[in-house]
Design a protein around this motif. Structure first.
Motif, short mmCIF file in Angstrom:
data_model
loop_
_atom_site.label_atom_id
_atom_site.label_comp_id
_atom_site.label_asym_id
_atom_site.label_seq_id
_atom_site.Cartn_x
_atom_site.Cartn_y
_atom_site.Cartn_z
N LEU A 70 2.53 -3.27 -11.53
CA LEU A 70 3.68 -2.51 -11.81
C LEU A 70 4.20 -2.43 -10.79
N THR A 71 5.61 -2.57 -11.53
CA THR A 71 6.62 -1.68 -9.18
C THR A 71 7.29 -0.83 -9.73
N ALA A 72 7.97 -0.27 -8.92
CA ALA A 72 8.58 0.46 -9.06
C ALA A 72 9.38 0.50 -9.69
N MET A 110 0.88 -1.15 0.45
CA MET A 110 0.33 0.13 -0.26
C MET A 110 0.41 1.04 -0.37
N ALA A 111 2.21 1.34 0.59
CA ALA A 111 3.00 2.35 0.49
C ALA A 111 3.73 2.64 -0.83
N ASP A 112 3.92 1.65 -0.81
CA ASP A 112 4.49 1.35 -2.33
C ASP A 112 3.38 2.29 -3.39
N GLY A 156 2.90 4.89 -6.86
CA GLY A 156 2.70 4.43 -7.87
C GLY A 156 2.23 2.60 -8.01
N ALA A 157 3.90 2.55 -7.43
CA ALA A 157 3.60 1.07 -7.67
C ALA A 157 2.39 0.30 -7.37
N VAL A 158 2.64 -0.53 -8.23
CA VAL A 158 1.39 -1.97 -7.73
C VAL A 158 1.54 -3.18 -7.90
N SER A 159 1.64 -3.81 -6.39
CA SER A 159 1.62 -5.20 -6.10
C SER A 159 0.74 -6.30 -5.78
N ASN A 160 0.15 -7.15 -6.90
CA ASN A 160 -0.05 -8.31 -6.01
C ASN A 160 -1.88 -7.90 -5.93
#
Length: 527
Positions: free
Chosen positions: A318-320, A300-302, A307-311
Motif C-alpha cells: 500500500l503505497t503512500a 520502514m519510515a513510510d 502507514g504505507a506498505v512496500s515490499n
C-alpha cells in the motif's frame, strides 16, 4: 516519536533516513538472542540483515510492547519467523531489488571463475608453480545456461549471460511466456532444463517446494560434466549429493556462495576438487549495502509515519499515494465489515467482498484486508491487516473477492456478504462526494445511512405503530436520536431501521426495545 532498533550492521545512511523522518534509531548490533528478546518490546520496528534471528520469541515479546514492523535489508527472510509475525500482526518487509545487480554479478563471476578454474590456478601460480596444462578451462560462448528462478536476480543473470553469447533456458512457474520473450530466454520445465543445461544457476527463495531442488535425482538427470552455481540460499542444493556427484565426475564443478549451515567454517564439501566457495558475498558490495540500508529505512519510515506498505512479504503493498487515495474506501470497507461482524452470532463459514464501478479499477487487496479486520474484530481483538487473512484461514472461513466493472446505481459500490451456518446476509455502501462513506443497502433492502459511534439496528414487522412504540421507548429512557433511517423489502413485510444515538444504549433499555410487539431484532452497534 517512533523508535527503531538497528540490530545488524547497516550503512550509517539508514540512521540519517530515520532521523530525517522524525524516527529515533538505536544501533545495537551483536545482541544475543535473549538480549534481542528483552529489547524487542521497546521498539516500533526492528531492522536486520542476515545475522540477527527474529524468532517467534522475539516477536511475541515485541508485541507486548510497541513492535509493528520488521525490516530486512536484503531479499531473504529466512532469519525471520514470518508465520509467527503474520499470526501476531507484525509487518515483515524486505528489499528485493537492492541486492539484485550485485548478486547477479557475483553469480556471473563464479560462473567465469569455475569455467576457467581461476581460484585453483591463482593458488598454484602464487605457490611458484607454472601448470598451464593442468588448468584447461571451457568457453561459455554457445553453452546453455539453465536459470532456476527468473525473478529480479535470475532475469539479470539471464541478461548478462545472453551478453556472453550463451543460450538461456529458464524454469519458473511464475514466468509468463511474454516475459520470457522479453528476456530472450526459453521457458522450460525443470527436467528439460536439467537435461539441456551445461551450467545450472539457482535464484529462488528457500521454501518447502524448493528445499533440496538439486539433489541426487536431479543431478542424475543432468548432462555429465554439468556445473552448478548457487548464490541464492543454502538448502537448495543437497550438499552430500553434490559431493558424491563431484567425486564421480557427473558434476564437473560447483561454485557456492551459500551453505546449509552458516557460517560454514566446516563443510564436507571443502577440499573437493573443482569447487569454488565464497562466504555469502552475493550482496557484499559497497553500493548494494548502501542501497538496501537506505531502502529498508525508507520503507520502514513510510510505514511508521504514514502507514504505507512496500515490499511486505505478509500483507498487500500500500503505497503512500494508494493510502491517500484509498483512505475513504478503507473507512467504508472497515465499516461494512464491522457492521456485518457485529450482527454475526452464529458460525461464520465464508465472506464475499464485491467491488463495483470505479472502485473495481483500484488496488482492492488492502480493502479486502481491512474489511476482514472489521468483520473479525468483534470476535478477535488482536486482528489487523497483517493477520486477518491468516486468522480467517485458520478458522476455515472462505474469503472471496469479486470485481465487477459493470455499471451500477452508484459510481462506486462495495458489498460485504457473510455466509453463516444459518443464513447469508449482505451489507453495501458507497462514497458520497467521493469521500463520505454511506450505507446504502442491508439484506438487499435499500437504506441510506451514515454510521456514527453509537448505532441501533432494528428489524421489525412493517406494521403501524412499530416506529411509534420504538420512539416512545427511547424518549422515555432519555435517549436522544441523532438520525433515523428506514427501509423495507415490501409493504407489510420485513422492515429495518438504523438509528444513530447520542450515547450508548443501556442494557435495560435494549431489553425494553426487544420486548416491543413488532420488534424482531435489536442490536447495538459501535463504529
Amino acid at each position: 516519536m517512533p523508535k527503531v532498533l538497528i540490530a545488524d550492521n547497516l550503512s550509517p545512511l539508514a540512521v540519517e533516513v530515520f532521523q530525517q523522518r522524525g524516527i529515533e534509531a538505536d544501533v545495537r548490533t551483536g545482541l544475543k538472542p535473549d538480549e534481542l528478546v528483552a529489547a524487542a518490546a521497546d521498539y516500533d520496528g526492528i531492522a536486520v540483515r542476515s545475522a540477527s534471528k527474529v524468532t517467534a520469541a522475539v516477536l511475541e515479546a515485541g508485541v507486548t510492547g510497541k513492535l509493528r514492523i520488521v525490516g530486512r535489508a536484503g531479499i531473504g527472510v529466512d532469519n525471520i519467523d514470518v508465520p509467527a509475525a503474520t499470526r501476531l500482526g507484525v509487518v515483515v518487509m524486505n528489499t528485493p531489488g537492492g541486492n539484485s545487480v550485485t548478486t547477479a554479478e557475483h553469480a556471473i563471476s563464479l560462473m567465469l571463475a569455475l569455467a576457467r578454474q581461476i581460484p585453483e590456478a591463482d593458488r598454484s601460480t602464487q605457490a611458484g608453480k607454472w601448470e598451464k596444462s593442468k588448468f584447461m578451462g571451457v568457453e561459455l560462448t554457445g553453452k546453455t545456461l539453465g536459470v532456476i528462478g527468473c525473478g529480479n536476480i535470475g532475469a539479470i543473470v539471464a541478461d548478462r549471460a545472453i551478453g556472453l553469447r550463451m543460450k538461456v533456458v529458464a524454469y519458473d512457474p511464475f514466468l509468463s511466456p511474454d516475459r520470457a520473450d522479453d528476456l530472450g530466454v526459453e521457458k522450460v520445465e525443470l527436467d528439460e532444463l536439467l537435461k539441456r543445461s551445461d551450467i545450472v544457476t539457482l535464484h529462488v527463495p528457500l521454501t518447502d517446494q524448493t528445499r533440496g531442488i538439486i539433489d541426487a535425482e536431479a543431478l542424475a538427470k543432468c548432462k555429465k560434466g554439468v556445473r552448478i552455481i548457487n548464490c541464492a540460499r543454502g538448502g537448495l542444493v543437497v550438499e552430500a549429493d553434490l559431493k558424491a556427484a563431484l567425486d564421480s565426475g557427473q558434476v564437473a564443478g560447483a561454485a557456492l556462495d551459500v551453505f546449509e549451515q552458516e557460517p560454514a567454517k566446516e563443510n564436507a564439501l571443502f577440499g573437493t576438487p573443482n569447487l569454488v566457495c565464497t562466504p555469502h558475498l552475493g550482496a557484499s558490495t559497497a553500493e548494494a549495502q548502501e542501497k538496501v540500508a537506505v531502502q529498508v529505512a525508507e520503507q520502514m519510515a513510510d510505514f511508521l509515519v504514514s502507514g504505507a506498505v512496500s515490499n511486505a512479504v505478509n500483507m498487500p503493498s500500500l503505497t503512500a499515494e494508494d493510502a491517500k487515495r484509498l483512505g475513504p474506501y478503507m473507512t467504508l470497507a472497515e465499516q461494512l465489515g464491522s457492521f456485518a461482524g457485529q450482527l454475526t452470532h452464529s458460525g461464520l463459514k465464508g465472506v464475499r467482498i464485491e467491488y463495483e464501478g470505479q472502485v473495481a479499477s483500484l488496488n482492492t487487496r488492502p480493502l479486502t484486508q481491512i474489511a476482514l479486520v472489521g468483520l473479525l474484530r468483534p470476535m478477535l481483538d488482536s486482528v489487523n491487516m497483517v493477520n486477518a487473512q491468516e486468522l480467517a484461514r485458520q478458522r476455515d472461513i472462505d474469503v472471496a473477492e469479486t470485481k465487477h466493472e459493470r455499471d451500477c446505481d452508484y459510481q462506486t459500490l462495495l458489498r460485504v456478504t457473510v455466509i453463516t451456518e444459518r443464513q447469508e446476509r449482505s451489507v453495501a455502501g458507497t462514497l458520497f462526494g467521493g469521500t463520505k462513506p454511506r450505507l446504502v443497502s442491508v439484506k438487499d433492502i435499500d437504506l441510506e445511512a451514515q454510521l456514527g459511534p453509537h448505532m441501533l439496528y432494528i428489524t421489525n414487522n412493517d406494521k403501524p405503530g412499530a416506529i411509534a412504540d420504538l420512539s416512545r421507548t427511547l424518549a422515555e429512557a432519555g435517549i436522544n436520536v441523532a438520525t433515523f433511517n428506514l427501509g423495507r423489502a415490501e409493504r407489510g413485510g420485513e422492515a429495518i431501521a438504523l438509528i444513530e444515538l447520542d450515547e450508548p444504549l443501556p442494557a435495560a433499555v435494549l431489553e425494553r426495545v426487544r420486548a416491543l410487539p413488532q420488534i424482531k431484532q435489536a442490536e447495538p452497534l459501535s463504529f
